[in-house]
Design an enzyme around this catalytic site. Structure first.
Site, PDB file in Angstrom:
ATOM      1  N   ARG A 102      20.297  56.307  44.915  1.00 13.16           N
ATOM      2  CA  ARG A 102      20.464  55.267  43.888  1.00 13.16           C
ATOM      3  C   ARG A 102      20.969  55.870  42.585  1.00 13.16           C
ATOM      4  O   ARG A 102      20.484  56.923  42.164  1.00 13.16           O
ATOM      5  CB  ARG A 102      19.109  54.590  43.595  1.00 13.16           C
ATOM      6  CG  ARG A 102      18.785  53.488  44.533  1.00 13.16           C
ATOM      7  CD  ARG A 102      17.686  52.590  44.061  1.00 13.16           C
ATOM      8  NE  ARG A 102      16.732  53.087  43.103  1.00 13.16           N
ATOM      9  CZ  ARG A 102      15.740  52.376  42.608  1.00 13.16           C
ATOM     10  NH1 ARG A 102      15.583  51.124  43.014  1.00 13.16           N
ATOM     11  NH2 ARG A 102      14.902  52.878  41.747  1.00 13.16           N
ATOM     12  N   ASP A 201      11.529  62.498  46.159  1.00 11.65           N
ATOM     13  CA  ASP A 201      10.981  63.575  45.319  1.00 11.65           C
ATOM     14  C   ASP A 201       9.583  63.981  45.793  1.00 11.65           C
ATOM     15  O   ASP A 201       9.234  65.162  45.755  1.00 11.65           O
ATOM     16  CB  ASP A 201      10.877  63.111  43.859  1.00 11.65           C
ATOM     17  CG  ASP A 201      12.243  62.946  43.190  1.00 11.65           C
ATOM     18  OD1 ASP A 201      13.272  63.183  43.862  1.00 11.65           O
ATOM     19  OD2 ASP A 201      12.276  62.563  42.008  1.00 11.65           O
TER      20      ASP A 201
HETATM   21  O1  LIG Z   1      15.880  49.298  47.554  1.00  9.67           O
HETATM   22  P1  LIG Z   1      16.587  50.215  46.625  1.00  9.67           P
HETATM   23  O2  LIG Z   1      16.534  49.735  45.206  1.00  9.67           O
HETATM   24  O3  LIG Z   1      17.984  50.525  47.058  1.00  9.67           O
HETATM   25  O4  LIG Z   1      15.755  51.579  46.577  1.00  9.67           O
HETATM   26  C1  LIG Z   1      15.267  52.180  47.725  1.00  9.67           C
HETATM   27  C2  LIG Z   1      15.924  53.506  47.973  1.00  9.67           C
HETATM   28  O5  LIG Z   1      15.521  54.441  46.981  1.00  9.67           O
HETATM   29  C3  LIG Z   1      15.027  55.621  47.616  1.00  9.67           C
HETATM   30  O6  LIG Z   1      16.031  56.539  47.839  1.00  9.67           O
HETATM   31  P2  LIG Z   1      16.712  57.339  46.620  1.00  9.67           P
HETATM   32  O7  LIG Z   1      17.938  56.594  46.171  1.00  9.67           O
HETATM   33  O8  LIG Z   1      15.690  57.652  45.598  1.00  9.67           O
HETATM   34  O9  LIG Z   1      17.201  58.647  47.323  1.00  9.67           O
HETATM   35  P3  LIG Z   1      16.310  59.855  47.901  1.00  9.67           P
HETATM   36  O10 LIG Z   1      15.710  59.376  49.175  1.00  9.67           O
HETATM   37  O11 LIG Z   1      17.294  60.952  48.084  1.00  9.67           O
HETATM   38  O12 LIG Z   1      15.262  60.209  46.877  1.00  9.67           O
HETATM   39  C4  LIG Z   1      14.463  55.075  48.902  1.00  9.67           C
HETATM   40  O13 LIG Z   1      14.232  56.062  49.852  1.00  9.67           O
HETATM   41  C5  LIG Z   1      15.478  54.049  49.310  1.00  9.67           C
HETATM   42  O14 LIG Z   1      16.557  54.579  50.042  1.00  9.67           O
HETATM   43  O1  LIG Z   2       9.678  52.869  43.819  1.00 11.57           O
HETATM   44  C1  LIG Z   2      10.712  53.342  44.319  1.00 11.57           C
HETATM   45  C2  LIG Z   2      11.954  52.683  44.252  1.00 11.57           C
HETATM   46  C3  LIG Z   2      13.036  53.262  44.831  1.00 11.57           C
HETATM   47  N1  LIG Z   2      12.919  54.450  45.456  1.00 11.57           N
HETATM   48  C4  LIG Z   2      11.726  55.094  45.523  1.00 11.57           C
HETATM   49  O2  LIG Z   2      11.645  56.182  46.116  1.00 11.57           O
HETATM   50  N2  LIG Z   2      10.661  54.538  44.954  1.00 11.57           N
HETATM   51 MG   LIG Z   3      14.605  59.163  45.550  1.00 10.80          MG
END
Ligand SMILES: O=P(O)(O)OC[C@H]1O[C@H](OP(=O)(O)OP(=O)(O)O)[C@H](O)[C@@H]1O
Ligand SMILES: O=c1cc[nH]c(=O)[nH]1
Ligand SMILES: [Mg+2]
Length: 207
Positions: A102, A201
């Site tokens: 994101r 994270d």
């Molecule tokens: O419903 P949304 O608003 O799209 O958010 C959800 C997304 O955010 C997180 O990933 P992130 O983008 O943080 O990537 P990461 O898994 O690499 O931390 C999570 O694992 C989802 O993929």
């Molecule tokens: O709460 C949240 C929202 C988006 N992605 C995450 O990992 N946590």
């Molecule tokens: Mg993330």
């Protein structure tokens, strides 16, 4: 859209460990693995099976196998923590990968990896991502799957926000949701409240 909240004391205990800010990366990953086992077990409850002859040391009887072994699709990074457990539960499953992060300003998903079979017609697909927040990442992932002919998609999540559930439903895609919880909503940074923080994270450290 059908939403199934896995309401079980053992799942609730594991979710509590994941929510707890004191849980370190290893503790968080271990709880996610164990909770994934329960979520996938529940998600597969209605999976069609076919019978075949199996020979025991004593006699021939009906054996059972999945009619359509599924494709598992972890959404990187956070979904990586679910795929090992899911594939050990369904050894016949294939695995595809989608990577997305994101944008912290717009909260929109930025795709960086797509490794999926070309033809998904007739194949049930289980998308693994612990968090369904705005729903943008999940809807984009399902766009990719539907473009390859998928008609039977299950989103397997740990925590969903009502906003994400609504977005998934409004997408019109052939999807159902299995999750351990539907939380209160999103904060101004589009994080789930109370949620569990950033699931990527918390498993692997900050990006
Ligand atoms: O419903 P949304 O608003 O799209 O958010 C959800 C997304 O955010 C997180 O990933 P992130 O983008 O943080 O990537 P990461 O898994 O690499 O931390 C999570 O694992 C989802 O993929
Ligand atoms: O709460 C949240 C929202 C988006 N992605 C995450 O990992 N946590
Ligand atoms: Mg993330």
């Amino acid at each position: 859209m059908n939403t199934h909240v896995v309401d079980h004391p053992l799942a609730a205990v594991l979710l509590t460990t994941m929510r707890d800010a004191r849980s370190d990366n290893a503790t968080f990953r271990a709880a996610l693995r164990r909770l994934t086992h329960m979520l996938v077990y529940e998600a597969m409850r209605e999976a069609p099976v076919e019978t075949f002859d199996v020979v025991t040391p004593i006699a021939t009887t009906d054996g059972v196998r999945l009619t359509h072994p599924p494709l598992l699709v972890p959404v990187l990074r956070a979904g990586l923590g679910m795929v090992e457990q899911a594939s050990s539960l369904i050894p016949q499953a294939r695995v595809g990968f989608v990577g997305m992060a994101r944008d912290e300003e717009t909260h929109l998903p930025v795709p960086y990896l797509e490794s999926l079979p070309a033809d998904l017609s007739g194949i049930p697909v289980y998308v693994l991502d612990p968090m369904l927040a705005t729903g943008g990442s999940m809807v984009h992932t399902i766009d990719l799957l539907v473009a390859r002919g998928a008609t039977d998609v299950t989103a397997v999540c740990v925590v969903a926000a009502p906003e994400g559930v609504a977005a998934l439903s409004a997408s019109g895609h052939p999807v159902r949701l299995v999750t351990a919880a539907v939380d209160e909503g999103l904060n101004e940074n589009a994080f789930i409240v109370p949620g569990l923080g950033d699931a990527g994270d918390r498993q692997f450290g900050p990006r």
